[in-house]
Design an enzyme around this catalytic site. Structure first.
Site, PDB file in Angstrom:
ATOM      1  N   ASP A 168       0.809  -1.211   0.000  1.00 30.54           N
ATOM      2  CA  ASP A 168       0.000   0.000   0.000  1.00 30.54           C
ATOM      3  C   ASP A 168       0.852   1.276   0.000  1.00 30.54           C
ATOM      4  O   ASP A 168       0.603   2.188   0.771  1.00 30.54           O
ATOM      5  CB  ASP A 168      -0.896  -0.068   1.259  1.00 30.54           C
ATOM      6  CG  ASP A 168      -1.930   1.044   1.325  1.00 30.54           C
ATOM      7  OD1 ASP A 168      -2.418   1.468   0.268  1.00 30.54           O
ATOM      8  OD2 ASP A 168      -2.243   1.481   2.452  1.00 30.54           O
ATOM      9  N   GLU A 408       3.429  -8.146   8.087  1.00 35.35           N
ATOM     10  CA  GLU A 408       2.258  -8.923   7.710  1.00 35.35           C
ATOM     11  C   GLU A 408       2.704 -10.129   6.883  1.00 35.35           C
ATOM     12  O   GLU A 408       2.682 -10.095   5.645  1.00 35.35           O
ATOM     13  CB  GLU A 408       1.240  -8.026   7.003  1.00 35.35           C
ATOM     14  CG  GLU A 408       0.860  -6.884   7.949  1.00 35.35           C
ATOM     15  CD  GLU A 408      -0.310  -6.043   7.508  1.00 35.35           C
ATOM     16  OE1 GLU A 408      -0.748  -6.147   6.369  1.00 35.35           O
ATOM     17  OE2 GLU A 408      -0.793  -5.248   8.331  1.00 35.35           O
ATOM     18  N   TYR A 468      -7.180  -2.794  12.581  1.00 33.37           N
ATOM     19  CA  TYR A 468      -8.015  -1.705  12.039  1.00 33.37           C
ATOM     20  C   TYR A 468      -9.485  -1.884  12.395  1.00 33.37           C
ATOM     21  O   TYR A 468     -10.355  -1.608  11.581  1.00 33.37           O
ATOM     22  CB  TYR A 468      -7.794  -1.602  10.522  1.00 33.37           C
ATOM     23  CG  TYR A 468      -6.411  -1.060  10.218  1.00 33.37           C
ATOM     24  CD1 TYR A 468      -6.160   0.312  10.270  1.00 33.37           C
ATOM     25  CD2 TYR A 468      -5.351  -1.915   9.951  1.00 33.37           C
ATOM     26  CE1 TYR A 468      -4.887   0.810  10.046  1.00 33.37           C
ATOM     27  CE2 TYR A 468      -4.072  -1.429   9.731  1.00 33.37           C
ATOM     28  CZ  TYR A 468      -3.853  -0.067   9.776  1.00 33.37           C
ATOM     29  OH  TYR A 468      -2.593   0.436   9.568  1.00 33.37           O
ATOM     30  N   GLU A 504       0.474  -0.746  14.314  1.00 43.51           N
ATOM     31  CA  GLU A 504      -0.410   0.020  13.409  1.00 43.51           C
ATOM     32  C   GLU A 504      -1.811   0.066  13.981  1.00 43.51           C
ATOM     33  O   GLU A 504      -2.362  -0.964  14.377  1.00 43.51           O
ATOM     34  CB  GLU A 504      -0.489  -0.641  12.023  1.00 43.51           C
ATOM     35  CG  GLU A 504       0.741  -0.468  11.175  1.00 43.51           C
ATOM     36  CD  GLU A 504       0.583  -1.007   9.739  1.00 43.51           C
ATOM     37  OE1 GLU A 504      -0.556  -1.041   9.228  1.00 43.51           O
ATOM     38  OE2 GLU A 504       1.617  -1.394   9.162  1.00 43.51           O
TER      39      GLU A 504
HETATM   40  C1  GCB Z   1      -1.593  -2.336   6.879  1.00 45.18           C
HETATM   41  C2  GCB Z   1      -0.294  -2.255   6.182  1.00 45.18           C
HETATM   42  C3  GCB Z   1       0.006  -0.845   5.690  1.00 45.18           C
HETATM   43  C4  GCB Z   1      -1.254  -0.195   5.111  1.00 45.18           C
HETATM   44  C5  GCB Z   1      -2.293  -0.134   6.217  1.00 45.18           C
HETATM   45  C6  GCB Z   1      -3.616   0.502   5.726  1.00 45.18           C
HETATM   46  O1  GCB Z   1      -1.865  -3.253   7.617  1.00 45.18           O
HETATM   47  O2  GCB Z   1       0.781  -2.739   6.948  1.00 45.18           O
HETATM   48  O3  GCB Z   1       1.010  -0.923   4.721  1.00 45.18           O
HETATM   49  O4  GCB Z   1      -0.983   1.063   4.600  1.00 45.18           O
HETATM   50  O5  GCB Z   1      -2.563  -1.434   6.658  1.00 45.18           O
HETATM   51  O6  GCB Z   1      -3.755   1.721   5.860  1.00 45.18           O
HETATM   52  O7  GCB Z   1      -4.460  -0.218   5.205  1.00 45.18           O
END
Ligand code: GCB
Length: 599
Positions: A168, A408, A468, A504
């Site tokens: 990403d 990941e 997330y 994250e």
């Molecule tokens: C993740 C990734 C990261 C992405 C992020 C997202 O888990 O490690 O590279 O940018 O999610 O914002 O979806």
């Protein structure tokens, strides 16, 4: 690999600036002998990606080869010296010619490489340097690549990005870090490896392994100043190698709070004569994981910070020193103490500044989202070479407190990964990395898809989580997100009994968008999501830190999920604060109280 410096024995010629440039979309340059020189009126500045600099030339999403050329003159007075060319990074792979003669190639992007070029140049006359750079990746490279056709074959059309990528962030191409000519003595200091130990609150030990190039004999003398007194030690070279150990009394230890550095000077001697000298800033400190705590010099430290990207308008992934200085200023402003170099090695300049500013670094290998359907022996070999070269480059930085040997660890979560291939692959990678560095913890940040069973967890010293909830899962539902998060953290802890670090968590946020209710994309929602996570994380006795995704908005490949940028930045791409920045500043200003009551 030593960072290039200039002193009484070493010279540098800086080759950053303007270079002649030509894209090669048909990859025909080699057969047309562009390595001998090529016609082009196009100029490009480096360090910098070609994508945004030359957007109007059609290069914004260009994936392919491009050629760079520049003349250099090495004065005749340096005839008896060793001459090397050093490229800070050319992403992702490159080949180099001097006056049409092939000098070397590198396929590990984000890392520096150097070649001796004495045999290729004519002293006192101009030589032409030609570099072919490609930002293409494939199944065996690290990071892995993917093509548009592959998205079709795999029936993952809705996941297709432009340009195609398995990660990403924008696959920017170009020469992203400084290029220089190093002029040094024929017999010179080639490698220095520094191990430090903390013997008491005011006593440290230093263990140096030094390698030289050229004549295998001679002596090596080292010195540093401590409280106005010079400490010296010597070692005899055996087959170009020497080991030197010494202790420092009344030692100033390095920490994030007091990032005290010593200038260690290493001298290569022939009898009484010094023939080469190299000065390296070192910090005396020790990192440990003990009883679910991260200890720096025996004292508990809780990580507050970000995952970041090397990304800025127009320069793309190119090193821009004023932006780097601004980023460190913002890190201090917001009361952060740490950064993960997501998802690849950052510039040496960044780590040198982290050493000086006391920012704790998790240093990451670009093995991001490996697709195990394509992982093979070569991928493993490339992965290990990456670890070796990253550690060679960054081993001596006191700021580097942990290695992330991937991010990941599997993209798809296929059965074979869980039934053996994952354990075998990561077991091998971790034991390889541990042989090279026994002094630092090693981790791999993991995502929701991996659940609690990813085989990589059993090898990690620290469980690192990317989550997330409240965004990709349970959108707009922060209470639910907190509940699930809390339950999952406990489950993982019960299973592995290891400290947990959040690497994250975050929410895309459009600056200027507001709402009185929990509305995704608003500034209030981002601030509330971060606060909610931090509360849950700190309610666990095994938590060792929180790193927000992301420090600043960054460019991604085109996809319906992204509005040009991934907007999870707490700062905009131009480094303006969003509401969440003020919230974090307030939270991070206070001493950290976790369930265990730590500071
Ligand atoms: C993740 C990734 C990261 C992405 C992020 C997202 O888990 O490690 O590279 O940018 O999610 O914002 O979806």
């Amino acid at each position: 690999m030593l960072y290039p410096i200039q002193n009484n024995y070493r010279m540098l010629i800086d080759l950053t600036g303007m270079w002649k440039f030509k894209p090669d979309p048909k990859n025909e340059g080699l057969s047309e002998n562009w390595q001998n020189g090529f016609d082009s009126r196009q100029e490009i500045a480096l360090p910098g990606s070609w994508n945004e600099q030359l957007e109007e030339e059609g290069l914004l999403y260009y994936v392919g080869c491009a050629w760079y050329a520049k003349d250099v003159l090495i004065p005749e007075i340096f005839k008896d010296k060793k001459i090397k060319i050093r490229i800070g990074s050319a992403d992702y792979s490159s080949q180099l010619w001097i006056d049409g003669k092939f000098a070397g190639a590198n396929s590990l992007g984000f890392l520096p490489y150097e070649f001796e070029i004495n045999d290729f140049i004519t002293f006192g006359k101009k030589s032409q340097i030609v570099i072919k750079v490609s930002n293409e990746l494939d199944n065996e490279s690290i990071p892995q690549g993917i093509s548009s056709e592959h998205f079709m074959i795999e029936k993952r059309l809705r996941e297709e990005t432009n340009p195609p990528a398995r990660f990403d962030f924008s696959p920017f191409g170009g020469i992203h870090r400084p290029v220089s000519i190093i002029i040094c003595p024929e017999n010179h200091i080639d490698k220095i490896k520094v191990d430090t130990k903390v013997l008491s609150s005011a006593k440290g030990s230093v263990d140096l392994n030094i390698e030289t190039a050229g004549s295998p004999d001679g002596t090596v003398a080292v010195s540093l100043m401590n409280n106005g007194k010079e400490i010296t030690a010597e070692g005899v070279l055996k087959k170009n190698k020497a080991n030197i150990k010494f202790e420092i009394n009344r030692c100033k230890l390095w920490s994030n709070e007091n990032p005290d550095l010593y200038d260690l000077t290493v001298r290569l001697k022939n009898g009484q004569n010094t023939i080469d000298e190299y000065t390296l800033p070192i910090g005396i400190r020790e990192v440990k994981i003990e009883n679910n705590k991260l200890l720096l010099n025996g004292k508990e430290v809780y990580l507050k910070g970000f995952g970041k990207h090397e990304d800025y308008p127009i320069v793309g992934k190119g090193l821009l020193l004023p932006v780097m200085v601004k980023d460190f200023t913002l890190l201090k402003w917001i009361n952060a103490n740490s950064i993960r170099t997501s998802h690849y090695p950052y510039s040496e300049e960044f780590l040198r500044l982290a050493d000086k500013k006391g920012i704790l670094m998790i240093d990451e290998v670009p093995a991001v989202s490996l697709d195990f359907r394509y992982v093979n022996e070569n991928s493993g070999k490339n992965h290990k070479e990456y670890i070796t070269r990253l550690m060679e480059r960054d081993y001596n930085h006191p700021s580097v407190i942990m290695w992330a040997v991937g991010n990941e660890p599997n993209l798809v979560g296929e059965d074979s990964y869980y039934n053996g291939s994952g354990k075998k692959y990561w077991g091998d990678i971790f034991s390889f990395a541990r042989k090279l560095d026994k002094s630092r913890p090693i981790t791999v940040p993991n995502c929701t898809r991996a659940g609690v069973d990813d085989p990589v967890f059993q090898f990690c010293d620290v469980i690192s989580l990317n989550r997330y909830y409240g965004w990709y899962e349970f959108p707009g539902k922060l209470e639910r997100a907190a509940e699930v998060l809390s339950g999952e953290m406990d489950e993982i802890y019960r299973k592995y009994k290891k400290p947990v670090l959040f690497t994250e968590f975050g929410a895309d946020t459009i600056p200027g968008l507001h709402s009185t209710s929990d509305q995704m994309f608003t500034e209030e929602y981002q601030a509330k999501l971060l606060e909610t996570y931090i509360e849950v994380i700190r309610s666990k006795s095994y938590s060792i830190g929180e790193q927000v995704w992301n420090f600043a908005d960054f460019r991604t490949p085109q996809h319906f999920r992204r509005v040009v940028l991934n907007m999870k930045g707490v700062f905009t791409r131009e480094r303006q604060p969003k509401l969440a920045a003020f919230k974090l500043k307030e939270i991070w200003a206070k001493p950290v109280k976790t369930k265990r009551g730590r500071k």
